[in-house]
Motif scaffolding. Structure first.
Motif, PDB file in Angstrom:
ATOM      1  N   SER A  56      -4.678 -23.325   4.915  1.00 30.77           N
ATOM      2  CA  SER A  56      -3.763 -22.235   4.611  1.00 30.77           C
ATOM      3  C   SER A  56      -4.090 -21.067   5.540  1.00 30.77           C
ATOM      4  O   SER A  56      -5.194 -20.985   6.090  1.00 30.77           O
ATOM      5  CB  SER A  56      -3.913 -21.813   3.146  1.00 30.77           C
ATOM      6  OG  SER A  56      -5.157 -21.162   2.957  1.00 30.77           O
ATOM      7  N   ARG A  78      -5.346  -8.220   9.330  1.00 29.44           N
ATOM      8  CA  ARG A  78      -4.578  -9.462   9.239  1.00 29.44           C
ATOM      9  C   ARG A  78      -4.399  -9.912   7.795  1.00 29.44           C
ATOM     10  O   ARG A  78      -3.362 -10.476   7.439  1.00 29.44           O
ATOM     11  CB  ARG A  78      -5.258 -10.563  10.054  1.00 29.44           C
ATOM     12  CG  ARG A  78      -5.157 -10.300  11.542  1.00 29.44           C
ATOM     13  CD  ARG A  78      -5.792 -11.401  12.337  1.00 29.44           C
ATOM     14  NE  ARG A  78      -5.733 -11.082  13.750  1.00 29.44           N
ATOM     15  CZ  ARG A  78      -5.542 -11.970  14.696  1.00 29.44           C
ATOM     16  NH1 ARG A  78      -5.390 -13.239  14.381  1.00 29.44           N
ATOM     17  NH2 ARG A  78      -5.502 -11.611  15.948  1.00 29.44           N
ATOM     18  N   SER A  80      -4.032  -7.947   5.223  1.00 24.31           N
ATOM     19  CA  SER A  80      -2.956  -7.152   4.624  1.00 24.31           C
ATOM     20  C   SER A  80      -1.582  -7.665   5.067  1.00 24.31           C
ATOM     21  O   SER A  80      -0.641  -7.686   4.271  1.00 24.31           O
ATOM     22  CB  SER A  80      -3.123  -5.671   4.974  1.00 24.31           C
ATOM     23  OG  SER A  80      -2.913  -5.458   6.359  1.00 24.31           O
ATOM     24  N   VAL A  81      -1.470  -8.120   6.313  1.00 25.39           N
ATOM     25  CA  VAL A  81      -0.204  -8.685   6.793  1.00 25.39           C
ATOM     26  C   VAL A  81       0.102  -9.983   6.043  1.00 25.39           C
ATOM     27  O   VAL A  81       1.237 -10.211   5.611  1.00 25.39           O
ATOM     28  CB  VAL A  81      -0.261  -8.926   8.320  1.00 25.39           C
ATOM     29  CG1 VAL A  81       0.943  -9.742   8.792  1.00 25.39           C
ATOM     30  CG2 VAL A  81      -0.338  -7.600   9.062  1.00 25.39           C
ATOM     31  N   LEU A  82      -0.908 -10.815   5.852  1.00 19.78           N
ATOM     32  CA  LEU A  82      -0.688 -12.067   5.126  1.00 19.78           C
ATOM     33  C   LEU A  82      -0.330 -11.797   3.666  1.00 19.78           C
ATOM     34  O   LEU A  82       0.491 -12.511   3.084  1.00 19.78           O
ATOM     35  CB  LEU A  82      -1.929 -12.960   5.209  1.00 19.78           C
ATOM     36  CG  LEU A  82      -2.193 -13.593   6.573  1.00 19.78           C
ATOM     37  CD1 LEU A  82      -3.511 -14.337   6.569  1.00 19.78           C
ATOM     38  CD2 LEU A  82      -1.056 -14.510   6.971  1.00 19.78           C
ATOM     39  N   ASP A  83      -0.934 -10.781   3.061  1.00 17.10           N
ATOM     40  CA  ASP A  83      -0.597 -10.436   1.680  1.00 17.10           C
ATOM     41  C   ASP A  83       0.855  -9.987   1.571  1.00 17.10           C
ATOM     42  O   ASP A  83       1.537 -10.300   0.605  1.00 17.10           O
ATOM     43  CB  ASP A  83      -1.518  -9.334   1.158  1.00 17.10           C
ATOM     44  CG  ASP A  83      -2.847  -9.880   0.676  1.00 17.10           C
ATOM     45  OD1 ASP A  83      -2.940 -11.100   0.443  1.00 17.10           O
ATOM     46  OD2 ASP A  83      -3.787  -9.084   0.538  1.00 17.10           O
ATOM     47  N   GLU A  84       1.326  -9.248   2.566  1.00 15.47           N
ATOM     48  CA  GLU A  84       2.727  -8.812   2.556  1.00 15.47           C
ATOM     49  C   GLU A  84       3.671 -10.015   2.719  1.00 15.47           C
ATOM     50  O   GLU A  84       4.705 -10.094   2.087  1.00 15.47           O
ATOM     51  CB  GLU A  84       2.992  -7.818   3.675  1.00 15.47           C
ATOM     52  CG  GLU A  84       2.369  -6.460   3.463  1.00 15.47           C
ATOM     53  CD  GLU A  84       2.563  -5.549   4.658  1.00 15.47           C
ATOM     54  OE1 GLU A  84       3.309  -5.918   5.599  1.00 15.47           O
ATOM     55  OE2 GLU A  84       1.955  -4.484   4.666  1.00 15.47           O
ATOM     56  N   GLN A  85       3.280 -10.937   3.602  1.00 11.25           N
ATOM     57  CA  GLN A  85       4.148 -12.077   3.905  1.00 11.25           C
ATOM     58  C   GLN A  85       4.141 -13.106   2.787  1.00 11.25           C
ATOM     59  O   GLN A  85       5.178 -13.580   2.363  1.00 11.25           O
ATOM     60  CB  GLN A  85       3.710 -12.728   5.218  1.00 11.25           C
ATOM     61  CG  GLN A  85       4.617 -13.856   5.637  1.00 11.25           C
ATOM     62  CD  GLN A  85       4.206 -14.435   6.978  1.00 11.25           C
ATOM     63  OE1 GLN A  85       3.208 -14.019   7.557  1.00 11.25           O
ATOM     64  NE2 GLN A  85       4.973 -15.382   7.467  1.00 11.25           N
ATOM     65  N   PHE A  86       2.973 -13.490   2.310  1.00  6.57           N
ATOM     66  CA  PHE A  86       2.856 -14.557   1.315  1.00  6.57           C
ATOM     67  C   PHE A  86       2.735 -14.015  -0.091  1.00  6.57           C
ATOM     68  O   PHE A  86       3.076 -14.698  -1.051  1.00  6.57           O
ATOM     69  CB  PHE A  86       1.660 -15.463   1.623  1.00  6.57           C
ATOM     70  CG  PHE A  86       1.832 -16.222   2.912  1.00  6.57           C
ATOM     71  CD1 PHE A  86       2.723 -17.267   3.002  1.00  6.57           C
ATOM     72  CD2 PHE A  86       1.107 -15.874   4.026  1.00  6.57           C
ATOM     73  CE1 PHE A  86       2.874 -17.966   4.174  1.00  6.57           C
ATOM     74  CE2 PHE A  86       1.260 -16.572   5.215  1.00  6.57           C
ATOM     75  CZ  PHE A  86       2.146 -17.600   5.292  1.00  6.57           C
ATOM     76  N   GLY A  87       2.199 -12.809  -0.235  1.00  7.60           N
ATOM     77  CA  GLY A  87       2.032 -12.225  -1.564  1.00  7.60           C
ATOM     78  C   GLY A  87       1.020 -12.958  -2.406  1.00  7.60           C
ATOM     79  O   GLY A  87       1.021 -14.170  -2.478  1.00  7.60           O
TER      80      GLY A  87
END
Length: 93
Positions: A56, A78, A80-87
């Motif tokens: 993942s 990075r 924080s970007v993944l948290d925004e994209q995938f939540g």
């Protein structure tokens, strides 16, 4: 009246039928067990996930940070970007 086992003094062609039935049963059980073990004991009716476990985006990011490829600031940026994209599920509302 003749029975299946009495065909002119012998068992007749029906004697070949029973070993074929047993062979089909043994082959069927062996195939079922191989497919079950191969698919992680879930049974042959579940689809196989061909993606290797641990690939993942969060796992890759964690491995890169642990191996020293990226520093802590890059990791958090990075992440924080993944948290925004995938939540993330279960986060604060």
């Amino acid at each position: 009246m003749q029975t299946l086992a009495d065909w002119h003094g012998g068992p007749g062609p029906w004697i070949l039928f029973f070993p074929l039935i047993w062979a089909a049963v043994v082959i069927g059980v062996a195939t079922f067990l191989r497919r079950t073990v191969r698919r992680g004991r879930r049974g042959p009716w579940h689809p196989v996930d061909d993606r290797p476990t641990g690939d993942s985006p969060l796992a890759v990011l964690g491995r890169r940070f642990a191996s020293g490829e990226i520093d802590e600031d890059e990791y958090w940026r990075r992440l924080s970007v993944l948290d925004e994209q995938f939540g993330r599920k279960g986060g604060a509302a």
